[in-house]
Scaffold this motif. Sequence first.
Motif, PDB file in Angstrom:
ATOM      1  N   LEU A 110       0.792  -1.225   0.000  1.00 26.51           N
ATOM      2  CA  LEU A 110       0.000   0.000   0.000  1.00 26.51           C
ATOM      3  C   LEU A 110       0.827   1.280   0.000  1.00 26.51           C
ATOM      4  O   LEU A 110       0.407   2.287  -0.572  1.00 26.51           O
ATOM      5  CB  LEU A 110      -0.920   0.026   1.224  1.00 26.51           C
ATOM      6  CG  LEU A 110      -2.240  -0.697   1.076  1.00 26.51           C
ATOM      7  CD1 LEU A 110      -2.991  -0.697   2.392  1.00 26.51           C
ATOM      8  CD2 LEU A 110      -3.086  -0.077  -0.005  1.00 26.51           C
ATOM      9  N   VAL A 111       1.980   1.257   0.637  1.00 27.20           N
ATOM     10  CA  VAL A 111       2.778   2.483   0.777  1.00 27.20           C
ATOM     11  C   VAL A 111       3.108   3.114  -0.579  1.00 27.20           C
ATOM     12  O   VAL A 111       2.878   4.311  -0.765  1.00 27.20           O
ATOM     13  CB  VAL A 111       4.034   2.230   1.633  1.00 27.20           C
ATOM     14  CG1 VAL A 111       5.030   3.368   1.517  1.00 27.20           C
ATOM     15  CG2 VAL A 111       3.634   2.028   3.085  1.00 27.20           C
ATOM     16  N   PRO A 112       3.614   2.388  -1.569  1.00 25.46           N
ATOM     17  CA  PRO A 112       3.894   3.036  -2.862  1.00 25.46           C
ATOM     18  C   PRO A 112       2.633   3.600  -3.523  1.00 25.46           C
ATOM     19  O   PRO A 112       2.674   4.683  -4.108  1.00 25.46           O
ATOM     20  CB  PRO A 112       4.502   1.927  -3.714  1.00 25.46           C
ATOM     21  CG  PRO A 112       4.969   0.908  -2.754  1.00 25.46           C
ATOM     22  CD  PRO A 112       4.084   1.005  -1.559  1.00 25.46           C
ATOM     23  N   LEU A 113       1.523   2.890  -3.406  1.00 21.97           N
ATOM     24  CA  LEU A 113       0.283   3.380  -4.010  1.00 21.97           C
ATOM     25  C   LEU A 113      -0.176   4.681  -3.356  1.00 21.97           C
ATOM     26  O   LEU A 113      -0.589   5.616  -4.036  1.00 21.97           O
ATOM     27  CB  LEU A 113      -0.815   2.322  -3.882  1.00 21.97           C
ATOM     28  CG  LEU A 113      -0.557   1.007  -4.612  1.00 21.97           C
ATOM     29  CD1 LEU A 113      -1.649  -0.002  -4.303  1.00 21.97           C
ATOM     30  CD2 LEU A 113      -0.452   1.247  -6.097  1.00 21.97           C
ATOM     31  N   LEU A 114      -0.077   4.753  -2.051  1.00 21.34           N
ATOM     32  CA  LEU A 114      -0.490   5.964  -1.352  1.00 21.34           C
ATOM     33  C   LEU A 114       0.448   7.133  -1.640  1.00 21.34           C
ATOM     34  O   LEU A 114       0.003   8.277  -1.773  1.00 21.34           O
ATOM     35  CB  LEU A 114      -0.566   5.701   0.150  1.00 21.34           C
ATOM     36  CG  LEU A 114      -1.662   4.728   0.580  1.00 21.34           C
ATOM     37  CD1 LEU A 114      -1.538   4.408   2.064  1.00 21.34           C
ATOM     38  CD2 LEU A 114      -3.031   5.269   0.254  1.00 21.34           C
ATOM     39  N   LEU A 115       1.744   6.861  -1.732  1.00 20.36           N
ATOM     40  CA  LEU A 115       2.689   7.926  -2.027  1.00 20.36           C
ATOM     41  C   LEU A 115       2.519   8.473  -3.449  1.00 20.36           C
ATOM     42  O   LEU A 115       2.802   9.638  -3.711  1.00 20.36           O
ATOM     43  CB  LEU A 115       4.128   7.441  -1.820  1.00 20.36           C
ATOM     44  CG  LEU A 115       4.540   7.244  -0.360  1.00 20.36           C
ATOM     45  CD1 LEU A 115       5.906   6.567  -0.286  1.00 20.36           C
ATOM     46  CD2 LEU A 115       4.555   8.561   0.381  1.00 20.36           C
ATOM     47  N   HIS A 116       2.032   7.643  -4.358  1.00 20.63           N
ATOM     48  CA  HIS A 116       1.838   8.083  -5.749  1.00 20.63           C
ATOM     49  C   HIS A 116       0.412   8.531  -6.044  1.00 20.63           C
ATOM     50  O   HIS A 116       0.106   8.896  -7.178  1.00 20.63           O
ATOM     51  CB  HIS A 116       2.220   6.958  -6.715  1.00 20.63           C
ATOM     52  CG  HIS A 116       3.689   6.823  -6.926  1.00 20.63           C
ATOM     53  ND1 HIS A 116       4.453   7.831  -7.456  1.00 20.63           N
ATOM     54  CD2 HIS A 116       4.537   5.796  -6.673  1.00 20.63           C
ATOM     55  CE1 HIS A 116       5.710   7.436  -7.534  1.00 20.63           C
ATOM     56  NE2 HIS A 116       5.784   6.211  -7.057  1.00 20.63           N
ATOM     57  N   PHE A 117      -0.464   8.533  -5.050  1.00 22.61           N
ATOM     58  CA  PHE A 117      -1.857   8.907  -5.284  1.00 22.61           C
ATOM     59  C   PHE A 117      -1.977  10.322  -5.838  1.00 22.61           C
ATOM     60  O   PHE A 117      -2.711  10.571  -6.804  1.00 22.61           O
ATOM     61  CB  PHE A 117      -2.682   8.766  -3.999  1.00 22.61           C
ATOM     62  CG  PHE A 117      -4.127   9.079  -4.188  1.00 22.61           C
ATOM     63  CD1 PHE A 117      -4.962   8.164  -4.802  1.00 22.61           C
ATOM     64  CD2 PHE A 117      -4.654  10.289  -3.773  1.00 22.61           C
ATOM     65  CE1 PHE A 117      -6.301   8.450  -5.001  1.00 22.61           C
ATOM     66  CE2 PHE A 117      -5.988  10.585  -3.966  1.00 22.61           C
ATOM     67  CZ  PHE A 117      -6.814   9.670  -4.574  1.00 22.61           C
ATOM     68  N   SER A 118      -1.257  11.272  -5.253  1.00 21.22           N
ATOM     69  CA  SER A 118      -1.331  12.650  -5.744  1.00 21.22           C
ATOM     70  C   SER A 118      -0.762  12.751  -7.156  1.00 21.22           C
ATOM     71  O   SER A 118      -1.286  13.501  -7.991  1.00 21.22           O
ATOM     72  CB  SER A 118      -0.605  13.600  -4.801  1.00 21.22           C
ATOM     73  OG  SER A 118       0.738  13.209  -4.644  1.00 21.22           O
ATOM     74  N   THR A 119       0.294  12.000  -7.440  1.00 28.86           N
ATOM     75  CA  THR A 119       0.882  12.007  -8.778  1.00 28.86           C
ATOM     76  C   THR A 119      -0.150  11.597  -9.826  1.00 28.86           C
ATOM     77  O   THR A 119      -0.326  12.274 -10.841  1.00 28.86           O
ATOM     78  CB  THR A 119       2.093  11.053  -8.842  1.00 28.86           C
ATOM     79  OG1 THR A 119       3.047  11.463  -7.873  1.00 28.86           O
ATOM     80  CG2 THR A 119       2.717  11.030 -10.212  1.00 28.86           C
ATOM     81  N   VAL A 120      -0.837  10.509  -9.561  1.00 26.86           N
ATOM     82  CA  VAL A 120      -1.839  10.007 -10.507  1.00 26.86           C
ATOM     83  C   VAL A 120      -2.994  11.000 -10.638  1.00 26.86           C
ATOM     84  O   VAL A 120      -3.453  11.287 -11.738  1.00 26.86           O
ATOM     85  CB  VAL A 120      -2.335   8.612 -10.069  1.00 26.86           C
ATOM     86  CG1 VAL A 120      -3.511   8.158 -10.916  1.00 26.86           C
ATOM     87  CG2 VAL A 120      -1.206   7.603 -10.136  1.00 26.86           C
ATOM     88  N   SER A 121      -3.436  11.560  -9.513  1.00 27.84           N
ATOM     89  CA  SER A 121      -4.540  12.526  -9.548  1.00 27.84           C
ATOM     90  C   SER A 121      -4.180  13.747 -10.372  1.00 27.84           C
ATOM     91  O   SER A 121      -4.982  14.222 -11.183  1.00 27.84           O
ATOM     92  CB  SER A 121      -4.898  12.967  -8.125  1.00 27.84           C
ATOM     93  OG  SER A 121      -5.324  11.877  -7.365  1.00 27.84           O
ATOM     94  N   TRP A 122      -2.990  14.281 -10.174  1.00 26.91           N
ATOM     95  CA  TRP A 122      -2.573  15.475 -10.912  1.00 26.91           C
ATOM     96  C   TRP A 122      -2.391  15.166 -12.394  1.00 26.91           C
ATOM     97  O   TRP A 122      -2.721  15.981 -13.246  1.00 26.91           O
ATOM     98  CB  TRP A 122      -1.288  16.047 -10.337  1.00 26.91           C
ATOM     99  CG  TRP A 122      -1.447  16.579  -8.950  1.00 26.91           C
ATOM    100  CD1 TRP A 122      -2.595  17.043  -8.359  1.00 26.91           C
ATOM    101  CD2 TRP A 122      -0.428  16.693  -7.973  1.00 26.91           C
ATOM    102  NE1 TRP A 122      -2.329  17.432  -7.084  1.00 26.91           N
ATOM    103  CE2 TRP A 122      -1.015  17.233  -6.810  1.00 26.91           C
ATOM    104  CE3 TRP A 122       0.923  16.390  -7.945  1.00 26.91           C
ATOM    105  CZ2 TRP A 122      -0.292  17.486  -5.657  1.00 26.91           C
ATOM    106  CZ3 TRP A 122       1.641  16.641  -6.800  1.00 26.91           C
ATOM    107  CH2 TRP A 122       1.030  17.183  -5.671  1.00 26.91           C
ATOM    108  N   PHE A 123      -1.868  13.988 -12.718  1.00 27.48           N
ATOM    109  CA  PHE A 123      -1.664  13.624 -14.118  1.00 27.48           C
ATOM    110  C   PHE A 123      -3.005  13.464 -14.842  1.00 27.48           C
ATOM    111  O   PHE A 123      -3.208  14.026 -15.923  1.00 27.48           O
ATOM    112  CB  PHE A 123      -0.836  12.338 -14.221  1.00 27.48           C
ATOM    113  CG  PHE A 123      -0.547  11.944 -15.630  1.00 27.48           C
ATOM    114  CD1 PHE A 123       0.416  12.613 -16.366  1.00 27.48           C
ATOM    115  CD2 PHE A 123      -1.246  10.914 -16.240  1.00 27.48           C
ATOM    116  CE1 PHE A 123       0.678  12.267 -17.683  1.00 27.48           C
ATOM    117  CE2 PHE A 123      -0.991  10.559 -17.558  1.00 27.48           C
ATOM    118  CZ  PHE A 123      -0.022  11.230 -18.279  1.00 27.48           C
TER     119      PHE A 123
END
Length: 127
Positions: A51-64
């Motif tokens: 879960l940690v990598p997914l949560l850390l990249h959540f904002s990245t995916v949202s902004w993209f």
Amino acid sequence: MNWQDTALVLAGIIGSTVAVIHGVLVQRYMVRPVGAFLQAEKRAAASTRRLVPLLLHFSTVSWFVGGLALIAAAGWFGAEARLATSLIVGGLYLYGALGNLWGTRGRHPGWMLYSVALILIAFGAIR
């Protein structure tokens, strides 16, 4: 293509580009070290390590995805969908700009770039 469409496209390009750079830096400086720590920590559950990598990249995916939505709004959406997209993505970018400004005390280019994108979104949202 009018000036409002161009403004939304530029905001989408800025947002998606910043998101990609953010994703690379988060992977390098946060996901890998935290993943190595969790791997060494025997008490960390496997679900936590996933879960940690997914949560850390959540904002990245949202902004993209938000950037892509702005580009689509400029070319294909009607006035109401364009406004709704601008408000939703603008909210995501505002959160990113304020978070970067507060968290880094202004020493981060992300808040400046998302502020420029927000100005473009405000200009491009209204026809």
